[in-house]
Design a protein around this motif. Structure first.
Motif, PDB file in Angstrom:
ATOM      1  N   SER A 169       0.828  -1.200   0.000  1.00  0.00           N
ATOM      2  CA  SER A 169       0.000   0.000   0.000  1.00  0.00           C
ATOM      3  C   SER A 169       0.864   1.252   0.000  1.00  0.00           C
ATOM      4  N   MET A 170       0.325   2.334  -0.555  1.00  0.00           N
ATOM      5  CA  MET A 170       1.037   3.611  -0.580  1.00  0.00           C
ATOM      6  C   MET A 170       1.333   4.103   0.832  1.00  0.00           C
ATOM      7  N   VAL A 171       0.391   3.944   1.750  1.00  0.00           N
ATOM      8  CA  VAL A 171       0.616   4.426   3.109  1.00  0.00           C
ATOM      9  C   VAL A 171       1.715   3.612   3.790  1.00  0.00           C
ATOM     10  N   GLU A 172       1.875   2.338   3.423  1.00  0.00           N
ATOM     11  CA  GLU A 172       2.974   1.538   3.963  1.00  0.00           C
ATOM     12  C   GLU A 172       4.317   2.068   3.461  1.00  0.00           C
ATOM     13  N   HIS A 173       4.362   2.507   2.193  1.00  0.00           N
ATOM     14  CA  HIS A 173       5.573   3.143   1.668  1.00  0.00           C
ATOM     15  C   HIS A 173       5.887   4.421   2.445  1.00  0.00           C
ATOM     16  N   ILE A 174       4.849   5.211   2.705  1.00  0.00           N
ATOM     17  CA  ILE A 174       5.041   6.481   3.415  1.00  0.00           C
ATOM     18  C   ILE A 174       5.597   6.243   4.810  1.00  0.00           C
ATOM     19  N   LEU A 175       5.139   5.166   5.468  1.00  0.00           N
ATOM     20  CA  LEU A 175       5.525   4.892   6.851  1.00  0.00           C
ATOM     21  C   LEU A 175       6.790   4.047   6.957  1.00  0.00           C
ATOM     22  N   HIS A 176       7.470   3.803   5.852  1.00  0.00           N
ATOM     23  CA  HIS A 176       8.720   3.051   5.905  1.00  0.00           C
ATOM     24  C   HIS A 176       9.839   3.921   6.482  1.00  0.00           C
ATOM     25  N   LEU A 177      10.679   3.324   7.304  1.00  0.00           N
ATOM     26  CA  LEU A 177      11.827   4.012   7.897  1.00  0.00           C
ATOM     27  C   LEU A 177      13.097   3.225   7.601  1.00  0.00           C
ATOM     28  N   GLU A 178      14.201   3.953   7.506  1.00  0.00           N
ATOM     29  CA  GLU A 178      15.507   3.324   7.323  1.00  0.00           C
ATOM     30  C   GLU A 178      16.255   3.312   8.651  1.00  0.00           C
ATOM     31  N   ARG A 186      15.585   6.953   9.938  1.00  0.00           N
ATOM     32  CA  ARG A 186      15.432   8.081   9.018  1.00  0.00           C
ATOM     33  C   ARG A 186      14.212   7.865   8.144  1.00  0.00           C
ATOM     34  N   GLY A 187      13.408   8.930   8.025  1.00  0.00           N
ATOM     35  CA  GLY A 187      12.244   8.900   7.159  1.00  0.00           C
ATOM     36  C   GLY A 187      12.320  10.011   6.136  1.00  0.00           C
ATOM     37  N   VAL A 188      11.641   9.838   5.022  1.00  0.00           N
ATOM     38  CA  VAL A 188      11.599  10.855   3.978  1.00  0.00           C
ATOM     39  C   VAL A 188      10.153  11.078   3.574  1.00  0.00           C
ATOM     40  N   THR A 189       9.912  12.201   2.923  1.00  0.00           N
ATOM     41  CA  THR A 189       8.592  12.498   2.374  1.00  0.00           C
ATOM     42  C   THR A 189       8.600  12.113   0.906  1.00  0.00           C
ATOM     43  N   LEU A 190       7.811  11.155   0.542  1.00  0.00           N
ATOM     44  CA  LEU A 190       7.768  10.692  -0.841  1.00  0.00           C
ATOM     45  C   LEU A 190       7.127  11.744  -1.739  1.00  0.00           C
ATOM     46  N   PRO A 191       7.516  11.800  -3.020  1.00  0.00           N
ATOM     47  CA  PRO A 191       6.945  12.810  -3.931  1.00  0.00           C
ATOM     48  C   PRO A 191       5.428  12.737  -4.037  1.00  0.00           C
ATOM     49  N   ASP A 192       4.872  11.541  -3.945  1.00  0.00           N
ATOM     50  CA  ASP A 192       3.424  11.366  -4.077  1.00  0.00           C
ATOM     51  C   ASP A 192       2.692  11.400  -2.746  1.00  0.00           C
ATOM     52  N   ALA A 193       3.408  11.653  -1.656  1.00  0.00           N
ATOM     53  CA  ALA A 193       2.761  11.702  -0.341  1.00  0.00           C
ATOM     54  C   ALA A 193       1.984  13.003  -0.183  1.00  0.00           C
ATOM     55  N   PRO A 194       0.829  12.970   0.476  1.00  0.00           N
ATOM     56  CA  PRO A 194       0.060  14.201   0.706  1.00  0.00           C
ATOM     57  C   PRO A 194       0.859  15.205   1.535  1.00  0.00           C
ATOM     58  N   PHE A 324      -4.627  18.044  -7.364  1.00  0.00           N
ATOM     59  CA  PHE A 324      -5.233  16.994  -6.560  1.00  0.00           C
ATOM     60  C   PHE A 324      -4.230  15.870  -6.356  1.00  0.00           C
ATOM     61  N   VAL A 325      -3.883  15.605  -5.115  1.00  0.00           N
ATOM     62  CA  VAL A 325      -3.005  14.495  -4.758  1.00  0.00           C
ATOM     63  C   VAL A 325      -3.859  13.458  -4.038  1.00  0.00           C
ATOM     64  N   PRO A 326      -4.064  12.294  -4.631  1.00  0.00           N
ATOM     65  CA  PRO A 326      -4.911  11.268  -3.980  1.00  0.00           C
ATOM     66  C   PRO A 326      -4.337  10.851  -2.628  1.00  0.00           C
ATOM     67  N   TRP A 327      -5.207  10.737  -1.667  1.00  0.00           N
ATOM     68  CA  TRP A 327      -4.766  10.296  -0.340  1.00  0.00           C
ATOM     69  C   TRP A 327      -4.575   8.793  -0.330  1.00  0.00           C
ATOM     70  N   PRO A 328      -3.614   8.299   0.459  1.00  0.00           N
ATOM     71  CA  PRO A 328      -3.434   6.844   0.559  1.00  0.00           C
ATOM     72  C   PRO A 328      -4.492   6.189   1.432  1.00  0.00           C
ATOM     73  N   ILE A 329      -5.398   6.995   1.971  1.00  0.00           N
ATOM     74  CA  ILE A 329      -6.490   6.510   2.824  1.00  0.00           C
ATOM     75  C   ILE A 329      -7.810   6.730   2.098  1.00  0.00           C
TER      76      ILE A 329
END
Length: 465
Positions: A169-178, A186-194, A324-329
């Protein structure tokens, strides 16, 4: 021989005369289960406290717990010898050991030459050799992960051990940490993240809770959190999450997380974790609301508003021009007629939500998704009584708290109710949330309009929703 018969045999034998083949791992493991020293759940809990394994999903820890070999060593006995071919990675279950090698120990911190519970050593490769002797200073128990299972130490992500990232899921990508080092991620803000010109507050909450969750054993799950938004987050910069271990109990654990950018703390979170157990339960009556399959999603509502000829053309054009950026929710409002209006309405809302796409089955991830979503709708609910034509407002989260009441798995739609002036309680009894925010009046065409006792351009409202 079946497990039941083996246990019966052990139970009816004296330990002084019990012959145990040390090469027979199955019997050795069953012996430990019987005498209460070790069971699968205890091994999973232990592995969750090993720093090397912080980056692993809970499914990997459970699999490792099922394949590790238990070994005992008496005081003065060699655990491994220098030059010996490595047979796996050793995790110290209990006891203390000393490292003795040919390296110049005078240049190293002396405390680094001793190993204790949760320390580890060895190699995952079967072709490597040990570089030092490890000698038991007391009676030592080790769990050994053989090199044939070394793939378990290399998961696809912190949430999933096997599936590729493309299937998540997109939200799982957003919540991934290194993982950077022990208790640091470390976390980053993905280009497609709201985003709203800065890092979305729910991303801070979800990231920080994920970081905290990776530092407790997988049997303890978050049941409450409290956080503060200190500075706006820069979308172009990574966020470093430092976890501080405040308390480490048998059933509870407490963590404090600091999120930093450019060396400054921009967000803090306190979270409490508890091992699941049975308790008293009660719940509110399920309200009468439309079933989710009868409602349109937020994305579908937007498309309908753009093409609905009954709406003013300037309103439809503004929606169409806005990026419009679709939400992962996926969100479905129970009464969408009051959710997007420019006249006053009651400060309450009910909506269904779920993650879009497939989520990994890690329970900690599902709680992070709920925490992520909790910053999405709530503050806007308090603005509903102040919606008027010509009045433009914006809001910003300041203080956020959240409580999980039961096991949360976001595999179906969850119903949430928002009420200004009281805590928000999902009607599946999964969480409570409260939020304090800053609301700015950006434009007032009617200068006689009064807000909260102030004629100024800014006011602060505490709203538990």
């Amino acid at each position: 021989m079946t497990v039941k018969r083996q246990l019966y045999k052990i139970k009816n034998c004296s330990l002084d005369f019990l012959h145990l083949d040390l090469n027979c791992y199955r019997s050795f493991y069953l012996l430990f289960i019987f005498f209460g020293r070790m069971d699968h759940e205890s091994v999973v809990e232990f592995l969750g406290n090993v720093p090397l394994l912080q980056r692993l999903p809970s499914s990997s820890l459970k699999r490792i717990a099922g394949v590790v070999e238990v070994r005992h060593y008496n005081e003065g006995e060699y655990v491994i010898r220098e030059g010996q071919i490595a047979d796996g990675v050793y995790f110290i279950w209990d006891g203390k050991a000393e490292v003795c090698g040919s390296t110049d120990s005078e240049e190293r911190n002396h405390s680094m030459l001793f190993l204790k519970q949760y320390d580890y050593f060895g190699h995952g490769s079967g072709v490597a050799v040990h570089q030092a002797d490890v000698i038991a200073l007391t009676k030592v128990t080790c769990l050994v992960l053989h090199h044939v299972n070394r793939a378990l130490l290399q998961p696809k992500s912190i949430w999933n051990a096997e599936d590729s990232s493309d299937s998540c899921s997109m939200v799982e990508h957003i919540l991934h940490l290194e993982p950077l080092e022990v208790d640091m991620f470390r976390g980053v803000t993905l280009p497609d993240a709201p985003s709203f010109g800065q890092i979305f507050g729910g991303q801070f909450i979800g990231h920080a809770l994920a970081a905290a969750s990776k530092t407790v054993d997988s049997l303890k799950l978050a049941h409450s959190l409290h956080c503060y938004f200190i500075l706006p987050g820069d979308l172009s910069l990574p966020i470093v999450y430092q976890v501080h271990r405040i308390r480490e109990g048998n059933n509870f654990a407490t963590r404090r997380v600091e999120a930093t950018q450019r060396g400054r703390i921009v967000f803090t979170l306190f979270a409490s974790f508890q091992k699941s157990e049975q308790g008293l339960e009660h719940h509110d009556v399920m309200p009468a609301v439309p079933a989710p399959e009868m409602l349109l999603s937020l994305d579908e509502l937007r498309e309908r508003y753009v093409t609905d000829p009954r709406l003013p053309s300037h309103y439809r054009n503004r929606i169409a021009r806005k990026k419009f950026v679709p939400w992962p929710i996926e969100i479905k409002f129970c009464d969408p007629t009051t959710s997007f209006v420019n006249y006053p309405s009651e400060p309450s809302q009910k909506f269904w939500f779920r993650a879009k796409g497939k989520l990994s089955d890690d329970p900690a991830l599902h709680r992070c998704v709920v925490a992520y979503t909790s910053d999405l709708i709530f503050l806007g609910t308090s603005l509903k009584p102040h919606q008027r034509k010509g009045v433009k407002m914006s809001s910003l989260s300041l203080d956020h708290s959240w409580k999980a009441l039961l096991q949360v798995m976001v595999v179906g739609l969850l119903l949430v109710g928002c009420l200004t002036g009281m805590e928000s309680l999902s009607f599946q009894q999964v969480k409570k949330a409260s939020l304090e925010g800053l609301i700015k009046v950006l434009q007032i065409q009617n200068q006689n309009y009064k807000l909260g006792g102030f004629y100024g351009a800014e006011f602060l409202r505490c709203c538990n929703i």
